[in-house]
Design a protein around this motif. Structure first.
Motif, PDB file in Angstrom:
ATOM      1  N   VAL A  89      32.260  29.914  37.769  1.00 16.36           N
ATOM      2  CA  VAL A  89      33.598  29.340  38.613  1.00 16.36           C
ATOM      3  C   VAL A  89      34.685  29.807  37.491  1.00 16.36           C
ATOM      4  N   ASP A  90      35.797  30.308  38.533  1.00 13.55           N
ATOM      5  CA  ASP A  90      37.025  30.838  37.732  1.00 13.55           C
ATOM      6  C   ASP A  90      37.918  29.878  37.215  1.00 13.55           C
TER       7      ASP A  90
ATOM      8  N   THR B 223      39.892  27.739  39.690  1.00 15.79           N
ATOM      9  CA  THR B 223      38.939  26.685  40.506  1.00 15.79           C
ATOM     10  C   THR B 223      38.990  25.317  39.517  1.00 15.79           C
TER      11      THR B 223
ATOM     12  N   LYS C 104      34.163  25.954  44.614  1.00 13.16           N
ATOM     13  CA  LYS C 104      33.690  27.252  44.618  1.00 13.16           C
ATOM     14  C   LYS C 104      33.242  27.920  45.452  1.00 13.16           C
TER      15      LYS C 104
END
Length: 340
Positions: free
Chosen positions: A253-254, A257, A331
């Motif tokens: 998950v970036d 996010t 996500k």
């Protein structure tokens, strides 16, 4: 100091010693055949072997809190519980003529430029905190340790050894930082649901096994080694770290996010992006320590042993299953939107 065969057995005082890093240090001393005395406030559970001599005192009270040390001598002292200048001033002055070597456990948080890659012992330090400051916070922790280091070095000179550990990991870790990851991986394996991992797997993480730290402190005592040492473990990508902790199903998950879901470093302990303001703290150069005898446990072994201990602890972590699920859903929604 006595000699057994070719080895000199030392009588060592440990300030602290009943919790985590201190406990592993005491166990390493005993395993090496040394005699150990601990000075504690008597407030933490004590599961140390009966062979350890217990003294009680509180150096936050200054000299009055260290009466138990009066008239005693030791070959060396390892200070694992010195957080404020007042406490370290009291113990160093009380022991200046009572121990030959003083090993102070500091932290890599003393460095001023924590975005540097890598972080080395010669890097600039944060401004020292005033000696009268006693409140330990996230902001004051590093500056307080800088002042504590200065006190130890001024009192003991070449009889001082300063250890600056990175994140410390392993069994008996009460901090709820490192244990989160092997615990979460175990839960994911059990319920068959994926777990959230931060970033894309290319950032880095470092942790030093507390047992390696303890053995290294003992090695320095035995060798009479002065100086300053970063003490850090293997530097892994987060992808490699996930493999080491046994994570079988991971969703990366970036940062965007994570931020949108209100998930920060307290929720995902240990995570610092390589390009963040503190990213250098996951790139700590331990070359000097390795040359002086530091040995490293494999990250998989650290994870397995931590999980074996933490499985029975029922630790409550900051990131709840509900918040993690919401982030994973967000996500997935973003991915679906990208594919349209």
């Amino acid at each position: 100091m006595t000699t057994t065969g070719t080895k000199q057995v030392q009588n060592v005082l440990v300030l602290g010693g009943t919790r985590f890093v201190g406990r592993h240090t005491v166990e390493a001393l005993l395993a090496a055949g040394h005699t150990v005395t601990v000075l504690t406030r008597g407030q933490s559970p004590d599961e140390l072997p009966r062979s350890v001599e217990r003294l009680q005192g509180d150096r936050e009270q200054g000299a009055a809190g260290l009466q138990a040390l009066t008239g005693r001598t030791w070959d060396a002292c390892i200070d694992v519980s010195g957080y404020t200048p007042a406490a370290v001033r009291a113990s160093t002055e009380a022991l200046a003529n009572s121990v030959r070597r003083y090993v102070f456990v500091s932290t890599v948080s003393v460095y001023a430029e924590q975005h540097r890659h890598p972080v080395r012992e010669t890097d600039p330090l944060l401004p020292a905190a005033p000696e009268e400051l006693t409140e330990v916070t996230g902001e004051s922790y590093g500056p307080l340790k800088v002042t504590c280091e200065q006190i130890v070095q001024n009192v003991f000179a070449d009889r001082a050894t300063i250890l600056r550990p990175q994140i410390v990991a392993g069994p008996f870790d009460h901090t709820a930082r490192y244990p989160y990851w092997p615990d979460r991986a175990a839960q994911s394996r059990q319920d068959g649901q994926p777990m959230l991992a931060p970033g894309d797997g290319s950032d880095h993480v470092q942790a030093i096994d507390a047992r390696d730290f303890g053995r290294f402190a003992v090695r320095l005592l035995e060798d009479g080694t002065p100086g300053i040492f970063n003490v850090a473990g293997p530097r892994l990508t987060w992808a490699a770290f996930m493999e080491a902790i046994g994570a079988e199903s991971v969703v990366w998950v970036d940062a965007t996010t994570l931020e949108a879901e209100g998930i920060g470093w307290r929720d995902l302990p240990l995570y610092l992006a390589d390009d963040s303001e503190q990213g250098g703290l996951m790139d700590v150069d331990a070359t000097r320590a390795l040359a002086a005898g530091l040995t490293l446990t494999s990250p998989a072994t650290t994870a397995q042993d931590t999980r074996a201990w933490s499985a029975a602890q029922q630790t409550v972590y900051a990131l709840t299953p509900e918040r993690e699920a919401a982030a994973l859903t967000a996500k997935q929604a973003a991915r679906n939107g990208e594919s349209l």
